[in-house]
Design an enzyme around this catalytic site. Structure first.
Site, mmCIF file in Angstrom:
data_model
loop_
_atom_site.group_PDB
_atom_site.id
_atom_site.type_symbol
_atom_site.label_atom_id
_atom_site.label_comp_id
_atom_site.label_asym_id
_atom_site.label_seq_id
_atom_site.Cartn_x
_atom_site.Cartn_y
_atom_site.Cartn_z
ATOM 1 N N LYS A 32 -7.493 0.866 17.147
ATOM 2 C CA LYS A 32 -5.890 0.467 16.300
ATOM 3 C C LYS A 32 -5.148 1.781 16.639
ATOM 4 O O LYS A 32 -5.459 3.139 16.369
ATOM 5 C CB LYS A 32 -6.082 0.394 14.847
ATOM 6 C CG LYS A 32 -4.678 0.258 14.253
ATOM 7 C CD LYS A 32 -5.103 -0.126 12.811
ATOM 8 C CE LYS A 32 -5.372 0.853 11.761
ATOM 9 N NZ LYS A 32 -4.170 1.771 11.537
ATOM 10 N N ASP A 59 -0.311 -0.948 15.684
ATOM 11 C CA ASP A 59 -0.260 -0.961 14.176
ATOM 12 C C ASP A 59 1.405 -0.376 13.772
ATOM 13 O O ASP A 59 1.120 0.846 13.513
ATOM 14 C CB ASP A 59 -1.429 -0.598 13.373
ATOM 15 C CG ASP A 59 -0.982 -0.408 11.848
ATOM 16 O OD1 ASP A 59 -0.302 -0.987 11.386
ATOM 17 O OD2 ASP A 59 -1.887 0.327 11.169
ATOM 18 N N LYS A 61 3.782 -2.117 12.120
ATOM 19 C CA LYS A 61 4.310 -2.580 11.079
ATOM 20 C C LYS A 61 5.948 -3.044 11.066
ATOM 21 O O LYS A 61 6.430 -2.258 10.172
ATOM 22 C CB LYS A 61 4.062 -1.737 9.651
ATOM 23 C CG LYS A 61 2.897 -1.641 9.348
ATOM 24 C CD LYS A 61 2.232 -1.041 8.272
ATOM 25 C CE LYS A 61 0.947 -0.764 7.867
ATOM 26 N NZ LYS A 61 0.145 0.223 8.783
ATOM 27 N N HIS A 63 9.767 -4.292 10.608
ATOM 28 C CA HIS A 63 10.367 -4.778 9.621
ATOM 29 C C HIS A 63 11.881 -4.675 9.712
ATOM 30 O O HIS A 63 12.235 -3.496 9.296
ATOM 31 C CB HIS A 63 9.981 -4.310 8.107
ATOM 32 C CG HIS A 63 10.458 -4.671 6.848
ATOM 33 N ND1 HIS A 63 9.991 -4.415 5.499
ATOM 34 C CD2 HIS A 63 11.505 -5.740 6.685
ATOM 35 C CE1 HIS A 63 10.746 -5.150 4.689
ATOM 36 N NE2 HIS A 63 11.571 -5.954 5.344
ATOM 37 N N ASP A 64 12.722 -5.524 10.244
ATOM 38 C CA ASP A 64 14.022 -5.311 10.533
ATOM 39 C C ASP A 64 14.654 -6.852 10.494
ATOM 40 O O ASP A 64 13.979 -7.689 10.040
ATOM 41 C CB ASP A 64 14.139 -4.517 11.711
ATOM 42 C CG ASP A 64 15.530 -3.836 11.903
ATOM 43 O OD1 ASP A 64 16.581 -4.538 11.512
ATOM 44 O OD2 ASP A 64 15.309 -2.685 12.179
ATOM 45 N N PRO A 66 15.955 -10.117 12.020
ATOM 46 C CA PRO A 66 15.359 -11.146 12.836
ATOM 47 C C PRO A 66 15.575 -10.871 14.417
ATOM 48 O O PRO A 66 14.596 -10.575 15.192
ATOM 49 C CB PRO A 66 15.488 -12.573 12.544
ATOM 50 C CG PRO A 66 15.767 -12.590 11.122
ATOM 51 C CD PRO A 66 16.568 -11.092 10.963
ATOM 52 N N THR A 119 -1.501 -1.499 0.231
ATOM 53 C CA THR A 119 -2.634 -1.363 -0.947
ATOM 54 C C THR A 119 -2.086 -0.282 -1.701
ATOM 55 O O THR A 119 -2.733 0.184 -2.788
ATOM 56 C CB THR A 119 -3.877 -1.158 -0.315
ATOM 57 O OG1 THR A 119 -3.822 -0.254 0.652
ATOM 58 C CG2 THR A 119 -4.548 -2.175 0.061
ATOM 59 N N ARG A 181 -16.393 1.269 3.816
ATOM 60 C CA ARG A 181 -17.306 2.754 3.831
ATOM 61 C C ARG A 181 -18.680 2.219 3.750
ATOM 62 O O ARG A 181 -19.214 1.214 3.225
ATOM 63 C CB ARG A 181 -17.020 3.215 2.454
ATOM 64 C CG ARG A 181 -15.530 3.838 2.368
ATOM 65 C CD ARG A 181 -15.369 4.944 3.113
ATOM 66 N NE ARG A 181 -14.038 5.373 3.425
ATOM 67 C CZ ARG A 181 -12.842 5.039 4.081
ATOM 68 N NH1 ARG A 181 -13.259 4.085 4.800
ATOM 69 N NH2 ARG A 181 -11.916 5.723 3.920
ATOM 70 N N GLN A 190 -9.501 5.971 -0.406
ATOM 71 C CA GLN A 190 -9.591 4.498 -0.596
ATOM 72 C C GLN A 190 -10.188 4.063 -2.067
ATOM 73 O O GLN A 190 -11.070 4.938 -2.619
ATOM 74 C CB GLN A 190 -10.599 3.852 0.409
ATOM 75 C CG GLN A 190 -9.682 3.701 1.743
ATOM 76 C CD GLN A 190 -8.662 2.906 2.356
ATOM 77 O OE1 GLN A 190 -8.330 2.315 1.378
ATOM 78 N NE2 GLN A 190 -8.498 2.955 3.514
ATOM 79 N N GLY A 210 -11.698 3.754 10.046
ATOM 80 C CA GLY A 210 -11.363 5.030 10.528
ATOM 81 C C GLY A 210 -12.106 6.178 10.217
ATOM 82 O O GLY A 210 -13.205 6.626 11.116
ATOM 83 N N ARG A 211 -12.161 6.958 8.993
ATOM 84 C CA ARG A 211 -12.959 8.085 8.802
ATOM 85 C C ARG A 211 -14.317 7.965 8.824
ATOM 86 O O ARG A 211 -14.944 9.040 9.278
ATOM 87 C CB ARG A 211 -12.443 8.810 7.657
ATOM 88 C CG ARG A 211 -11.123 9.523 7.596
ATOM 89 C CD ARG A 211 -10.164 9.666 6.667
ATOM 90 N NE ARG A 211 -9.951 8.295 5.839
ATOM 91 C CZ ARG A 211 -9.087 8.365 4.662
ATOM 92 N NH1 ARG A 211 -8.878 9.369 4.069
ATOM 93 N NH2 ARG A 211 -8.759 7.287 4.038
HETATM 94 O O1 C5P Z 1 -10.173 6.240 7.417
HETATM 95 P P1 C5P Z 1 -10.076 5.081 6.927
HETATM 96 O O2 C5P Z 1 -11.303 3.955 7.085
HETATM 97 O O3 C5P Z 1 -9.609 4.886 5.501
HETATM 98 O O4 C5P Z 1 -8.774 4.211 7.663
HETATM 99 C C1 C5P Z 1 -8.454 3.009 7.332
HETATM 100 C C2 C5P Z 1 -7.345 2.471 8.483
HETATM 101 O O5 C5P Z 1 -6.693 1.385 7.936
HETATM 102 C C3 C5P Z 1 -6.020 3.733 8.375
HETATM 103 O O6 C5P Z 1 -5.531 3.708 9.694
HETATM 104 C C4 C5P Z 1 -4.942 3.229 7.475
HETATM 105 O O7 C5P Z 1 -3.670 3.501 7.477
HETATM 106 C C5 C5P Z 1 -5.289 1.650 7.461
HETATM 107 N N1 C5P Z 1 -4.816 0.839 6.377
HETATM 108 C C6 C5P Z 1 -5.430 0.864 5.254
HETATM 109 N N2 C5P Z 1 -4.954 0.058 4.128
HETATM 110 C C7 C5P Z 1 -4.010 -0.759 4.461
HETATM 111 C C8 C5P Z 1 -3.418 -1.006 5.608
HETATM 112 C C9 C5P Z 1 -3.874 -0.201 6.747
HETATM 113 O O8 C5P Z 1 -6.265 1.859 4.850
HETATM 114 N N3 C5P Z 1 -3.835 -1.611 3.451
#
Ligand code: C5P
Length: 232
Positions: A32, A59, A61, A63-64, A66, A119, A181, A190, A210-211
């Site tokens: 991503k 990714d 996102k 938003h504007d 149509p 979120t 996780r 998170q 991600g992390r």
């Molecule tokens: O590092 P981590 O696993 O938390 O990364 C999650 C990824 O998903 C990040 O790129 C974050 O911006 C994205 N994301 C998220 N929650 C959302 C939408 C996207 O954590 N609701």
């Protein structure tokens, strides 16, 4: 469309992105690319990672209005990415326009996924800042149904919501779920998290990680562990 693990390539330069991808010698993970890397390096980084053989979820996102979204999404689809997204809050008219712009001249198109409520948006904020009084989960499900009615392929949501989304929008409507996780890992910022194995049980179609992979001592091993738990 099979289940897959998508690595969130949350880095700020081409050098860091490529150094990370270089550590994968066996497999070509689905990645991503978000606003950070795209704004730092532009479309060139997308073409370069695509040329290395990776699937890409871009990714950004959208938003504007149509018309702007229709025209912009066709430019992004032209980068040959595999998945794009937009905010369902842009309304069904915007989502339908996006679908019109999505198909490439050769008839293929990327998947298009909607963000419902971020979120980071709480029930209180939604009420005070956006004047939306309904319960958050009802708003999320309504936005998901709008996305499905507009012809989109799925939504980004918590793994904890995957089951409800599938009930409301059909089994084939994709759930792309961050907030994953390992049972023995750090949760970071998170809040509601699940393990890859639990996300699989809950019916997620894709997990975005991600992390737990990027910051692992051995990122390749962490990726393989995710795939083992989630895809099996
Ligand atoms: O590092 P981590 O696993 O938390 O990364 C999650 C990824 O998903 C990040 O790129 C974050 O911006 C994205 N994301 C998220 N929650 C959302 C939408 C996207 O954590 N609701």
């Amino acid at each position: 469309m099979g289940k897959d693990v998508i690595i969130a390539l949350d880095v700020d330069s081409r050098e860091k992105a490529l150094a990370f991808l270089d550590s994968f010698t066996g497999e070509k993970p689905f990645v991503k690319i978000g606003m950070e890397l795209f704004f730092a390096e532009g479309p060139a980084i997308v073409r370069e990672i695509k040329a290395r053989g990776h699937k890409i979820f871009l990714d950004l996102k959208l938003h504007d209005i149509p018309n702007t979204v229709r025209r912009s999404i066709s430019i992004l689809a032209g980068l040959n990415v595999d998945m794009l997204n937009l905010h369902a809050a842009g309304t069904k008219a915007m989502m339908e326009a996006a679908m019109e712009g999505l198909t490439r001249p050769d008839g293929t198109r990327p998947l298009l996924i909607a963000v419902t409520q971020l979120t980071s948006t709480s029930q209180e904020r939604m009420k005070s800042d956006l004047l939306i009084e309904k319960p958050l989960d009802q708003v999320v499900m309504h936005y998901a149904q709008n996305a499905a009615a507009s012809g989109l392929d799925g939504v980004v949501c918590s793994p904890l919501e995957s089951g409800k989304v599938h009930e409301a929008c059909g089994k084939g409507f994709l759930t792309v779920t961050p907030g994953v996780r390992f049972a023995d890992g750090d949760i970071g910022d998170q809040v509601r998290v699940t393990t890859p194995a639990r996300a699989k049980e809950l019916g997620s179609d894709y997990i975005v990680v991600g992390r737990p992979i990027l910051k692992a001592d051995d990122p390749v091993a962490a990726y393989r562990r995710c795939v083992e738990e989630f895809v099996g």
